[in-house]
Design an enzyme around this catalytic site. Structure first.
Site, mmCIF file in Angstrom:
data_model
loop_
_atom_site.group_PDB
_atom_site.id
_atom_site.type_symbol
_atom_site.label_atom_id
_atom_site.label_comp_id
_atom_site.label_asym_id
_atom_site.label_seq_id
_atom_site.Cartn_x
_atom_site.Cartn_y
_atom_site.Cartn_z
ATOM 1 N N VAL A 295 71.099 98.286 2.585
ATOM 2 C CA VAL A 295 69.854 98.076 2.586
ATOM 3 C C VAL A 295 69.469 96.802 3.014
ATOM 4 C CG1 VAL A 295 67.737 98.426 1.387
ATOM 5 C CG2 VAL A 295 69.749 99.611 0.560
ATOM 6 N N PRO A 296 69.367 96.493 4.339
ATOM 7 C CA PRO A 296 69.323 95.227 4.970
ATOM 8 C C PRO A 296 68.082 94.262 4.849
ATOM 9 C CG PRO A 296 68.780 97.024 6.704
ATOM 10 C CD PRO A 296 69.120 97.523 5.319
ATOM 11 N N CYS A 297 67.883 93.797 3.770
ATOM 12 C CA CYS A 297 66.798 93.190 3.406
ATOM 13 C C CYS A 297 67.073 91.786 3.959
ATOM 14 C CB CYS A 297 66.565 92.700 1.731
ATOM 15 S SG CYS A 297 68.095 92.225 0.932
ATOM 16 N N HIS A 298 68.008 91.339 4.702
ATOM 17 C CA HIS A 298 68.335 90.101 5.422
ATOM 18 C C HIS A 298 67.639 90.131 6.608
ATOM 19 C CE1 HIS A 298 71.520 92.589 6.294
ATOM 20 N NE2 HIS A 298 71.816 92.084 7.713
ATOM 21 N N ARG A 299 67.200 91.318 7.098
ATOM 22 C CA ARG A 299 66.475 91.503 8.440
ATOM 23 C C ARG A 299 65.301 91.116 8.446
ATOM 24 N NH1 ARG A 299 70.048 97.027 9.875
ATOM 25 N NH2 ARG A 299 71.902 96.252 9.987
#
Length: 357
Positions: free
Chosen positions: A316-320
């Site tokens: 779940v790419p919250c880093h994006r």
């Protein structure tokens, strides 16, 4: 600089050729062995997909790798600082010691000087390095189903209470509360950006976090409540699947994750997480853009909170998600990891799928 190295293919060719031009400029972390080496290391060369390259020793250590005993990548730092040399040697020679400031002082070293030296060279103190090694050894013993007392001795803690207290910090639980097996099972995964804890059921991945993430104990506590206390050690197939997919992701082979995910949150929070999963690798969004995506353009702060509540890192790419001005914003795994992940994912932008630069 963190990202001034050539691309993965060029570095892997240098590794195969044992190119001395990269000695001291680049290091290879090998996921299959858990060690990091100089590119001139005489050991048999690993597969490309098992390699991650960093520009500094500190990055390798922060990612959870141990120094190779054949090429001795710590040697230059040790040769430049007698205190570092003596303490690293003592750490290898006496794994049974629970290191403290008292031991450092008994060796005749100034505590503040040692602290600054290790921070400067490795990004962590000597005591943090020693503690990480002990806890990992204890976790591995527990995950094999051995008794807490065996894990305590393996991790070199003087008493069960000390071990329980140390164990509770990253896992949010005393070791006696965890057993092998369970409805949910927690296990350790080594990744190029650091050790992670994965929690899965027989069918879904419920958590994936870096071990030093401050919210990890709280997240594990909530999962324990969800499982009515039935959270144990070990792994199910989703943990095996995500470990393989992480290897492919880091090696530039595949940006996609197919591991089934279990979301624990409100309907709004789940909408945000699903929207995060729809952001292609190599692209970023702002919080306001994410809010518009889910049809709630005024809920920017709520979107930011949901983003921060994500407990399945990378998949779940919250880093994006970036700030409105395009700057890096808070990330539970550390801003250096967020920057590194964004850089890694540039290889997956359309037209660059096979250029892991």
């Amino acid at each position: 600089m963190m990202f001034d190295l050539p691309n993965h293919d060029a570095l892997y060719k240098a590794l195969l050729a044992r190119d001395p031009a990269y000695d001291g400029r680049a290091y290879v972390c090998v996921s299959s062995t858990g060690v990091f080496c100089r590119l001139t290391c005489p050991a048999r060369k690993p597969k490309s997909e098992n390699c991650t390259f960093f520009a500094s020793i500190g990055e390798c250590i922060e990612a959870g790798y141990r120094a190779c005993k054949r090429c001795h990548p710590l040697a230059p730092a040790a040769e430049a600082d007698p205190a570092i040399a003596a303490l690293l040697a003592a750490l290898d020679e006496r794994p049974d010691i629970r290191w403290s400031e008292r031991h450092i002082a008994q060796m005749g070293f100034d505590l503040s000087t040692v602290r600054r030296s290790f921070k400067r060279q490795f990004g962590m103190t000597f005591l943090e390095m020693a503690r990480q090694r002990r806890l990992r050894e204890g976790f591995e013993v527990l995950s094999q189903g051995d008794k807490v007392i065996d894990a305590q001795h393996s991790a070199s803690f003087d008493s069960p209470s000390a071990f329980r207290a140390a164990f509770a910090r990253p896992l949010g639980s005393a070791p006696a509360d965890l057993r092998k097996g369970g409805f949910l099972r927690a296990d350790w995964i080594t990744s190029p950006l650091g050790d992670m804890i994965a929690v899965s059921s027989a069918s879904h991945l419920h958590l994936l976090e870096f071990v030093e993430h401050k919210a990890l104990p709280r997240e594990l506590s909530r999962l324990r409540e969800f499982a009515k206390g039935d959270l144990g050690l070990g792994r199910y197939s989703p943990t095996d699947q995500v470990e393989a997919e992480l290897t492919a992701f880091y090696s530039g082979q595949n940006p996609s994750f197919e591991t089934p995910l279990a979301f624990h949150g409100s309907a709004f929070t789940k909408d945000v997480w699903h929207a995060l999963c729809d952001i292609p690798a190599g692209e970023t969004r702002t919080y306001s853009e994410l809010a518009r995506t889910i049809g709630r353009p005024s809920a920017i702060r709520a979107v930011a909170r949901a983003n921060g509540a994500n407990q399945i890192a990378l998949l779940v790419p919250c880093h994006r998600v970036l700030g409105a001005d395009g700057a890096l914003t808070g990330y539970g795994g550390g801003l250096w990891r967020k920057q590194k992940l964004i850089e890694i994912e540039r290889q997956y932008q359309k037209g660059h799928a096979h250029d892991p630069s």
